[in-house]
Design an enzyme around this catalytic site. Structure first.
Site, short mmCIF file in Angstrom:
data_model
loop_
_atom_site.label_atom_id
_atom_site.label_comp_id
_atom_site.label_asym_id
_atom_site.label_seq_id
_atom_site.Cartn_x
_atom_site.Cartn_y
_atom_site.Cartn_z
N LYS A 189 -10.73 20.05 58.02
CA LYS A 189 -9.97 18.80 58.02
C LYS A 189 -10.59 17.78 58.99
O LYS A 189 -10.79 16.63 58.65
CB LYS A 189 -8.52 19.07 58.41
CG LYS A 189 -7.62 17.83 58.31
CD LYS A 189 -6.21 18.11 58.79
CE LYS A 189 -5.48 19.06 57.90
NZ LYS A 189 -4.04 19.21 58.26
N GLU A 204 -16.83 26.75 64.30
CA GLU A 204 -17.47 27.78 63.47
C GLU A 204 -17.97 27.19 62.15
O GLU A 204 -19.10 27.47 61.71
CB GLU A 204 -16.48 28.92 63.20
CG GLU A 204 -15.95 29.62 64.44
CD GLU A 204 -14.71 28.98 65.02
OE1 GLU A 204 -14.08 29.62 65.89
OE2 GLU A 204 -14.37 27.83 64.64
N GLY A 258 -3.12 24.89 57.64
CA GLY A 258 -4.29 25.56 57.09
C GLY A 258 -3.96 26.78 56.27
O GLY A 258 -4.52 27.00 55.18
N ARG A 259 -3.04 27.61 56.75
CA ARG A 259 -2.72 28.85 56.05
C ARG A 259 -1.89 28.61 54.79
O ARG A 259 -1.63 29.54 54.03
CB ARG A 259 -2.01 29.81 57.00
CG ARG A 259 -0.80 29.23 57.70
CD ARG A 259 -0.42 30.07 58.93
NE ARG A 259 0.67 29.51 59.71
CZ ARG A 259 0.54 28.59 60.64
NH1 ARG A 259 -0.64 28.06 60.88
NH2 ARG A 259 1.58 28.18 61.35
N GLU A 304 0.28 34.16 62.34
CA GLU A 304 0.02 32.86 62.94
C GLU A 304 1.27 31.99 62.90
O GLU A 304 1.43 31.09 63.73
CB GLU A 304 -1.14 32.17 62.21
CG GLU A 304 -1.75 31.01 63.00
CD GLU A 304 -3.07 30.54 62.44
OE1 GLU A 304 -4.12 31.01 62.92
OE2 GLU A 304 -3.06 29.71 61.50
N HIS A 360 -5.64 57.67 51.20
CA HIS A 360 -6.57 58.61 51.82
C HIS A 360 -7.01 58.14 53.20
O HIS A 360 -7.99 58.64 53.75
CB HIS A 360 -7.79 58.78 50.92
CG HIS A 360 -7.45 59.41 49.59
ND1 HIS A 360 -7.55 60.76 49.36
CD2 HIS A 360 -7.00 58.86 48.44
CE1 HIS A 360 -7.18 61.02 48.11
NE2 HIS A 360 -6.84 59.88 47.53
N LYS A 369 -10.06 29.05 72.15
CA LYS A 369 -11.12 28.09 71.84
C LYS A 369 -11.51 27.29 73.09
O LYS A 369 -12.68 27.01 73.34
CB LYS A 369 -10.67 27.13 70.73
CG LYS A 369 -10.49 27.78 69.37
CD LYS A 369 -10.04 26.73 68.36
CE LYS A 369 -9.83 27.34 66.98
NZ LYS A 369 -9.39 26.32 66.00
#
Length: 553
Positions: A211, A217, A271-272, A357, A388, A516
């Site tokens: 955005k 990153e 964002g999510r 979050e 398993h 951050k």
């Protein structure tokens, strides 16, 4: 908007009644409840257009549900639902509306926020994104050598990666046959380097999804992709191979991306929750605008159900209240998600971010300290692989672990009778977790093995299963764009409801920012000799890196 105050939910009468009810019913076993209530499944399932929620395998009585619904009413859940739907600024710490549901509204709808019709804005961006996706898919959008695009690389992180990645993987049967989509998120150089090794710059398109266009990153991976591309092409060619999902026009233009190929979204989209927006561009490219519109339509169907159905038959509300029951009143601090579908193998990671979050917080909306348990640890893995791996703990461990089983009734890949085997395993696990195996059943099983009395005495405790482990089963007719839309919107609304109950603002994430800030301080200290002022451990680790880095250099 005037501040919406919140009365401490844990001081209300219904909160005390729920604690008392938990103490009075905690010894009930679900095996006995099913024996006493032959119609339990009929009373405890909700269906919505091909999606069935079976919540009967839970430590619930009718009284439990009555109290939980009273809790929702006490927390003014209906009021908060309407505030969100109407565009009020319920994200109080950032003074923003919360309108991911508006991303799924039809073109004919209208919703004004601050005098702007956000539905019109949404569809303007959708039209541009759809047109772009069609041009790439049809071969009309060409690279700098005149060849069509064969590979798309999405550069994002967090909500700009996990949601689109999960949806893309889930909808593999709908992929364009000549277009491959890759996702790069990790700042570890291995992620971008290993992806680029597979690609031809002449036929590769990059989507920079940020955005602000400053996410560290994503920006680092975008710069690496740009440098790689410029080894083969010129600066003027960047515009043919890079597009952006962003709102920072200046930074996008400086990077070399044509602002005509910048697709915005808005500060009222977290964002999510953003896969439904232009952040879903890699999904649009993979499955096409028609299928993406069906995905939005599925989300809208769940929205309509959520905003209109009574709480007693409201799928997201019931799942949320059941989760509150275990997390806050039983002290069950984890929740497992097991999709019995290979395409949904990334779903637990997406829900992990969505839930943790949003509700991983210890203070309420206005900074008040909460003295009760809130968001659980979300984890899980695809079935039957998970059987398993960690199911031993679920069946015979010492912890109460509620879980969700997500099981499609039909498969896109009917290999012999393997899908029936998959479904049988999913159903069997929920039954085993609920029923357990008592001493009489274990003895009867051992009696068939011709063992000595000593061997039976030794093996009997190992064969006992306490059962009474709760689970929800979500049965999906078939995994399609529309059914996946319903499923994702279901979990979004579940998280919102739980935040309302706990008095949390589910739509900020200040805890993400602190690390951050510290990373920005540590980064320059890794490669110079300036004095360190961290704790002894962090100082020691930085010094160790300096020595190792110098040796490698």
């Amino acid at each position: 908007m005037a501040a919406i105050r919140y009365n401490d939910i844990n001081t209300t009468p219904v909160w005390a009644k729920l604690h008392q009810h938990q103490r009075a019913t905690r010894h009930l076993h679900m095996r006995d409840l099913f024996a006493q209530e032959p119609d339990r499944f009929d009373r405890m399932n909700v269906q919505l257009d091909g999606l069935l929620l079976d919540y009967s395998k839970n430590r619930l009585t009718e009284r439990t549900l009555e109290l939980l619904i009273e809790l929702a009413e006490t927390a003014d859940l209906a009021g908060w639902m309407q505030r969100m739907k109407g565009g009020e600024r319920i994200n109080v710490s950032e003074d923003r509306a919360v309108l991911h549901t508006a991303l799924r509204l039809p073109r004919s709808a209208s919703l004004e926020v601050d005098g702007v019709d956000v539905v019109r804005q949404v569809h303007e961006v959708l039209e541009r994104a759809y047109a772009f996706a069609d041009a790439v898919r049809d071969g009309r959008w060409l690279g700098y050598t005149g060849q069509r695009i064969t590979d798309v690389v999405n550069l994002g992180i967090g909500g700009s990666d996990l949601g689109p990645l999960m949806v893309h993987e889930a909808l593999a049967p709908y992929w364009h046959p000549a277009l491959r989509v890759h996702f790069v998120s990790n700042v570890d150089g291995a992620h971008i380097a290993r992806t680029l090794q597979q690609l031809d710059p002449a036929t590769t398109l990059f989507i920079v999804a940020s955005k602000s266009f400053t996410t560290p990153e994503t920006r680092l991976n975008a710069e690496a992709a740009r440098s790689w591309f410029l080894q083969y092409a010129g600066v003027a060619d960047i515009a043919k191979h890079f597009v952006a999902v962003s709102t920072n026009r200046e930074a996008v233009t400086t990077f070399g991306i044509d602002p005509a190929n910048m697709f915005p979204f808005w500060d009222w989209v977290g964002g999510r929750y953003s896969t439904w927006s232009a952040i879903g561009l890699p999904v649009m490219l993979a499955i096409g605008p028609k299928c993406f519109a069906e995905f939005l339509d599925g989300g809208r169907a769940m929205d309509e159900h959520f905003f209109s159905a009574p709480f007693s038959v409201n799928m997201p509300v019931l799942m949320a209240l059941i989760g509150v029951w275990y997390n806050t009143f039983y002290g069950a601090h984890t929740h497992a998600i097991m999709p019995y579908d290979h395409g949904l193998r990334r779903l637990p990671a997406h829900i992990q971010q969505l839930d943790m979050e949003s509700n991983g917080k210890q203070v309420g909306r206005f900074g008040e300290k909460l003295d009760f348990d809130t968001g659980p640890v979300i984890w899980g893995e695809e079935g039957v692989n998970s059987q398993h791996a960690f199911f031993q703990l679920l069946h015979q461990g010492t912890r109460l672990v509620p879980s969700d089983f997500i099981v499609p009734m039909n498969s896109h890949y009917p290999v012999d009778h393997q899908h029936a085997v998959l479904v049988a395993n999913g159903f069997a696990q929920t039954e085993a977790l609920m029923r357990g195996k008592n001493e009489a059943e274990a003895l009867a099983e051992l009696a068939t093995l011709n063992l000595s009395g000593e061997q039976i005495d030794m093996l009997l405790p190992q064969k006992l299963f306490p059962g009474n482990q709760p689970s929800n089963t979500l049965a999906v007719d078939k995994l399609t764009p529309r059914s996946l839309g319903k499923l994702l919107a279901l979990y979004e609304h579940k998280v919102f409801v739980q935040g309302v109950i706990w008095g949390i603002n589910s739509f900020d994430q200040w805890g993400v920012e602190y690390g951050k800030q510290l990373a920005a301080k540590i980064l320059p200290q890794l490669t110079n000799e300036q004095a360190l002022s961290h704790d002894a451990s962090t100082n020691g680790l930085i010094a160790h890196f300096r020595s190792c880095y110098e040796q490698l250099g």
